[in-house]
Design an enzyme around this catalytic site. Structure first.
Site, short mmCIF file in Angstrom:
data_model
loop_
_atom_site.label_atom_id
_atom_site.label_comp_id
_atom_site.label_asym_id
_atom_site.label_seq_id
_atom_site.Cartn_x
_atom_site.Cartn_y
_atom_site.Cartn_z
N SER A 125 0.82 -1.21 0.00
CA SER A 125 0.00 0.00 0.00
C SER A 125 0.86 1.25 0.00
CB SER A 125 -0.87 -0.02 1.26
OG SER A 125 -1.44 1.24 1.51
N TYR A 150 -2.32 -0.20 10.47
CA TYR A 150 -2.47 -0.83 9.15
C TYR A 150 -1.25 -0.54 8.27
CZ TYR A 150 -3.71 -1.28 4.27
OH TYR A 150 -3.66 -1.59 2.93
N LYS A 154 1.96 -3.08 6.68
CA LYS A 154 2.44 -3.16 5.30
C LYS A 154 3.96 -2.90 5.24
CE LYS A 154 -1.38 -4.36 3.39
NZ LYS A 154 -1.53 -5.75 2.93
#
Length: 337
Positions: A125, A150, A154
Site C-alpha cells: 500500500s 495498518y 504493510k
C-alpha cells in the site's frame, strides 16, 4: 500454471482471480470470509464461466494451512491479499491487525520455504510512504514512520519479504504499493462489498446515494489542499487486477532484475474528496448529502503516484478514468438494492 490467491474473494482479490482465469491460469482461492462473501465465487464463475478451487481457511490456523500446502505443493505462484485493511479500524484494534497481517504472512512464507516455492506477489500500500515530502510519490521516496497500525503492517510485511529474499536467492517477490482502488467489474457481478459500516470513501458514497446511509461524512476540510479536503490517487480495481498478472508473469518468466522488487500502482493523478463527490454526482445524476466532520486519525493530506516505473518496467498503465470507476461502482451498488 497453478496460482494461489489468498483473500481471493475480497475486493481486489476477486477481480484479480477473474483476470487470472481469463488468462487460463488454474486458480486456487483461500479466504476465511471474515470480510467477504461466498456469493463472490458465483460472480467470478458467472463472468469467466470457470470455477476456481475454493477453500475456506483462516491463515492463522497453522495446521490447516500446512495441510493445504501439503496437498498443493505444485503452486507456480502466490498472490497474497489476505489482510485486514481499514486505517481507522487499525487505530482502534492494533493487535488484531498485527496478528492478522503479520503472522499470516510469516506462516505463508514458511510454507513456501518448506516446499521451495517461489514467485510471490505482495499486496502492499502507498500508506508505507506516510505523508511524502514530494508529490507525485516515486518508489524511491523514503518509507516513513507509519501513520496507522495498518500502514505499519504493510511496512513490516515488506521488510519481512525483503529480508527473506536476501537469504534465499531462489525466491522471487514483488511488492505492489496500491494507491486507492475503487470501482467494480463492468459485468456488475463483483465489486466492493464491505461487511457492516464501509471504511472506504466510495462504498460510503454509493450507499448514501442509494439511501442506505443518511449522509456522507467528509473527514476534514482544513487540509492544505485547493479545496481543503484530502487528495488521493483513485485507481480502477480492474486496472489494478491486471497489474498483478503482469507482475506475476514477470517473476514466472524470470524477467525480474532483483529477487525483490517494488512498484507503485496508481493513475498518477490526485483527486480531492470534494472532486470525487462532484464527479460521482455527475455520472450518477444523484445529489449527495454530505457533512464536514473532524479529520480522522491516521489520515494524511495528499498521496498520488509517480507511475513511471510500473509504466516502463512492467509495461502496465492504468487505462480507466475516475468517472469510469465511479460509474461502475454506482451500477454495482444499484444491483445490490
Amino acid at each position: 500454471m497453478k496460482i494461489l490467491v489468498t483473500g481471493g474473494l475480497g475486493f481486489i482479490g476477486s477481480h484479480t482471480v477473474v483476470e487470472l482465469l481469463h488468462k487460463n491460469y488454474e486458480v486456487v482461492i483461500l479466504d476465511d470470509l471474515s470480510n467477504s462473501s461466498i456469493s463472490v465465487l458465483e460472480g467470478i464463475t458467472s463472468i469467466t464461466q470457470k470455477s476456481p478451487q475454493f477453500h475456506k481457511l483462516d491463515l492463522k490456523d497453522k495446521l490447516k494451512l500446512s495441510e493445504f500446502f501439503e496437498e498443493n505443493d505444485d503452486l507456480d505462484g502466490i498472490i497474497h491479499f489476505a489482510a485486514s485493511k481499514a486505517v481507522g479500524e487499525s487505530v482502534e484494534k492494533p493487535l488484531l491487525y498485527y496478528e492478522n497481517n503479520i503472522n499470516t504472512l510469516i506462516l505463508v512464507l514458511q510454507e513456501m520455504r518448506r516446499r521451495e516455492l517461489s514467485n510471490f506477489i505482495f499486496s502492499s500500500s502507498c500508506t508505507v510512504y506516510g505523508q511524502a515530502d514530494e508529490l507525485p510519490i516515486t518508489e524511491e521516496a523514503p518509507v516513513k514512520k507509519a501513520e496507522s497500525p495498518y500502514g505499519n503492517t504493510k511496512q513490516i510485511g515488506e521488510e519481512i519479504i525483503q529480508e527473506y529474499a536476501k537469504t534465499n536467492p531462489q525466491f522471487s517477490a514483488i511488492s505492489l504499493r496500491y494507491f486507492n482502488p475503487i470501482g467494480a467489474h463492468k459485468s456488475t457481478e463483483i465489486g466492493e462489498l464491505p461487511i457492516g459500516l464501509p471504511q472506504n470513501l466510495i462504498p460510503f458514497i454509493t450507499q448514501t446515494a442509494a439511501g442506505k446511509r443518511k449522509e456522507l461524512s467528509v473527514f476534514g476540510d482544513d487540509y492544505p489542499t485547493p479545496d481543503g479536503t484530502a487528495i488521493r490517487d483513485y485507481i480502477h480495481v480492474v486496472d489494478l487486477a491486471k497489474a498483478h498478472i503482469v507482475a506475476l508473469e514477470r517473476l514466472i518468466n524470470s524477467k525480474n532484475i532483483e529477487n525483490y522488487e517494488v512498484f507503485n500502482l496508481g493513475t498518477g493523478k490526485g483527486n480531492s474528496v470534494l472532486e470525487v463527490i462532484r464527479a460521482f454526482e455527475k455520472v450518477s445524476q444523484q445529489k449527495l448529502a454530505y457533512k464536514i466532520v473532524d479529520r480522522r486519525e491516521g489520515d494524511i493530506t495528499a498521496a498520488y503516484a509517480d507511475t513511471q516505473k510500473a509504466n516502463s518496467v512492467l509495461g502496465w498503465k492504468a487505462e480507466l478514468s475516475l468517472e469510469d470507476s465511479l460509474k461502475s461502482a454506482w451500477e454495482w451498488q444499484l444491483k445490490q438494492e
